[in-house]
Design a protein around this motif. Structure first.
Motif, mmCIF file in Angstrom:
data_model
loop_
_atom_site.group_PDB
_atom_site.id
_atom_site.type_symbol
_atom_site.label_atom_id
_atom_site.label_comp_id
_atom_site.label_asym_id
_atom_site.label_seq_id
_atom_site.Cartn_x
_atom_site.Cartn_y
_atom_site.Cartn_z
ATOM 1 N N LEU A 42 -0.037 1.949 2.730
ATOM 2 C CA LEU A 42 -1.259 2.324 3.454
ATOM 3 C C LEU A 42 -1.300 1.688 4.845
ATOM 4 O O LEU A 42 -0.634 0.681 5.101
ATOM 5 C CB LEU A 42 -2.490 1.883 2.655
ATOM 6 N N SER A 43 -2.194 2.271 5.671
ATOM 7 C CA SER A 43 -2.330 1.718 7.024
ATOM 8 C C SER A 43 -3.162 0.442 6.966
ATOM 9 O O SER A 43 -3.829 0.165 5.973
ATOM 10 C CB SER A 43 -3.021 2.753 7.932
ATOM 11 N N LYS A 44 -3.109 -0.324 8.003
ATOM 12 C CA LYS A 44 -3.854 -1.580 8.116
ATOM 13 C C LYS A 44 -5.336 -1.412 7.847
ATOM 14 O O LYS A 44 -5.955 -2.252 7.197
ATOM 15 C CB LYS A 44 -3.707 -2.131 9.537
ATOM 16 N N GLU A 45 -5.894 -0.252 8.359
ATOM 17 C CA GLU A 45 -7.336 -0.042 8.235
ATOM 18 C C GLU A 45 -7.701 0.323 6.810
ATOM 19 O O GLU A 45 -8.729 -0.088 6.278
ATOM 20 C CB GLU A 45 -7.840 1.074 9.183
ATOM 21 N N GLU A 46 -6.814 1.158 6.217
ATOM 22 C CA GLU A 46 -7.124 1.625 4.865
ATOM 23 C C GLU A 46 -7.017 0.490 3.821
ATOM 24 O O GLU A 46 -7.741 0.442 2.853
ATOM 25 C CB GLU A 46 -6.162 2.759 4.466
ATOM 26 N N ARG A 47 -6.051 -0.404 3.990
ATOM 27 C CA ARG A 47 -5.753 -1.412 2.988
ATOM 28 C C ARG A 47 -6.963 -2.182 2.441
ATOM 29 O O ARG A 47 -7.197 -2.166 1.227
ATOM 30 C CB ARG A 47 -4.732 -2.398 3.544
ATOM 31 N N VAL A 49 -10.084 -1.480 2.555
ATOM 32 C CA VAL A 49 -11.064 -0.571 1.941
ATOM 33 C C VAL A 49 -10.624 -0.216 0.523
ATOM 34 O O VAL A 49 -11.365 -0.386 -0.451
ATOM 35 C CB VAL A 49 -11.232 0.713 2.774
ATOM 36 N N ILE A 50 -9.355 0.286 0.464
ATOM 37 C CA ILE A 50 -8.849 0.677 -0.859
ATOM 38 C C ILE A 50 -8.730 -0.541 -1.762
ATOM 39 O O ILE A 50 -9.067 -0.508 -2.953
ATOM 40 C CB ILE A 50 -7.468 1.363 -0.715
#
Ligand code: PHE
Length: 337
Positions: A42-47, A49-50
């Motif tokens: 995952l991308s840095k931003e998604e990590r 959150v998920i």
């Protein structure tokens, strides 16, 4: 994923199922674990959150499993308690117990009566010598009265005692300092008889002996009267009839007045109204002197009775063999007598 897991958890019916659900979602190869594993892609931003979401889901599932687990444990426990429940108000199952034989009870009752009048209880051997069973009781060899009691001989000199009277002689001999004797002796006796409703080759007797200075026939009568009233009831009377025994002179047989009670009260029983209970008499001078007591100084009385006969009269038992054939239905009837 969360919804699906929660649903499955709720439907689980036992711990095993619950365990496999746990493995399926949270185990090494479980669905949630693979989500977490895939985080690297995952991308840095998604990590974050998920990650946060996955952690929450994990927490929710873990909690749900724990709760369900508790519920199941509780159910299992309740079921176990239900199965093992006992009703403490139920009456217990009675344990069958034995009790003393009717004869034992009668003998003990008679012993207690005489102990209360100052008698001691003594015993003697069932295998007896000819001397004590006969000679010492004024029955020399060839005396016709020996036939009165058909004897089981073991050798010429040894026999099964035919009565408890030899204990009279044995007791007086044991008291060689010539002090007074006041004893009763219960025990088994044997006679060559054909067994039927009123005869038995083995039965019991209780002997009584009182020797002292100045013992009189009236003392005998008084003791026997007390005995009869205590055992059969205060309204009973006794009578003494002349009889013969080689070891007593005079000799008597004692009868007791009999009565029958029913709903209308009590009346004297059929026949003469008297029933023979025992033999007795004043100790023969020969018996006293053979045992070392001077008949000019000492006198005494003796009596002998059969507890079977007494029990039969007291309880209306018709057959003497009932005492020995040990039918529990017979024996049980007297446990509370
Ligand atoms: N021994 C006698 C019997 O067997 C009974 C008895 C005892 C009689 C003592 C008199 C005195 O019948």
């Amino acid at each position: 994923l969360e919804k699906e897991a929660i649903e499955k958890i709720e439907q689980a019916t036992d711990m095993k199922e619950l365990q496999s659900i746990k493995v399926a979602y949270l185990g090494k190869k479980g669905s949630l674990t693979s989500v977490l594993r895939g985080m690297g892609k995952l991308s840095k931003e998604e990590r974050p959150v998920i990650g946060e979401l996955a952690n929450k889901v994990r927490e929710t599932i873990t909690n749900a499993i724990e709760q369900k687990n508790e519920g199941l444990e509780q159910a299992v426990l309740e079921e176990k308690l239900q199965k093992e429940a006992i009703d403490v108000t139920l009456p217990g199952r009675p344990v069958p117990t034995g009790g003393p034989h009717l004869l034992t009870k009668i003998v003990e009752e008679i012993e207690d009566l005489f102990i209360g009048m100052g008698f001691e209880v003594r015993e003697g051997p069932e295998v007896e010598t000819d001397y004590f069973n006969f000679e010492a009781l004024n029955l020399p060899k060839d005396h016709p009265a020996r036939d009165m009691q058909d004897t089981f001989y073991i050798t010429n000199e040894l026999l099964l005692r035919t009565h408890t009277s030899p204990v009279q002689a044995r007791t007086m001999k044991a008291y060689d300092d010539s002090k007074s004797v006041k004893m009763i002796c219960p025990g088994k006796v044997y006679r060559r008889d054909t067994d039927d409703a009123t005869h038995s080759h083995q039965f019991t007797q209780i002997e009584g002996l009182f020797v002292d200075k100045d013992v009189k026939m009236s003392d005998l009568k008084g003791i026997l009267d007390t005995f009869a009233k205590k055992l059969f009831g205060e309204d009973r009377q006794i009578r003494l009839r002349p009889s013969f025994f080689p070891f007593t002179e005079p000799s008597v047989e004692m009868d007791i007045s009999c009565k029958v009670c029913n709903g209308d009260g009590c009346s004297v029983c059929k026949g003469s109204g008297w029933i023979e209970i025992l033999g007795a008499g004043m100790v023969h001078p020969n018996v006293l002197s053979m045992a070392g007591y001077d008949p000019k100084v000492y006198s005494g009385f003796a009596f002998g009775m059969g507890p079977e006969r007494i029990a039969m009269l007291k309880y209306g038992i018709k057959d003497i063999r009932q005492f020995y054939t040990n039918d529990v239905r017979f024996l049980k009837q007297f446990h509370n007598a």
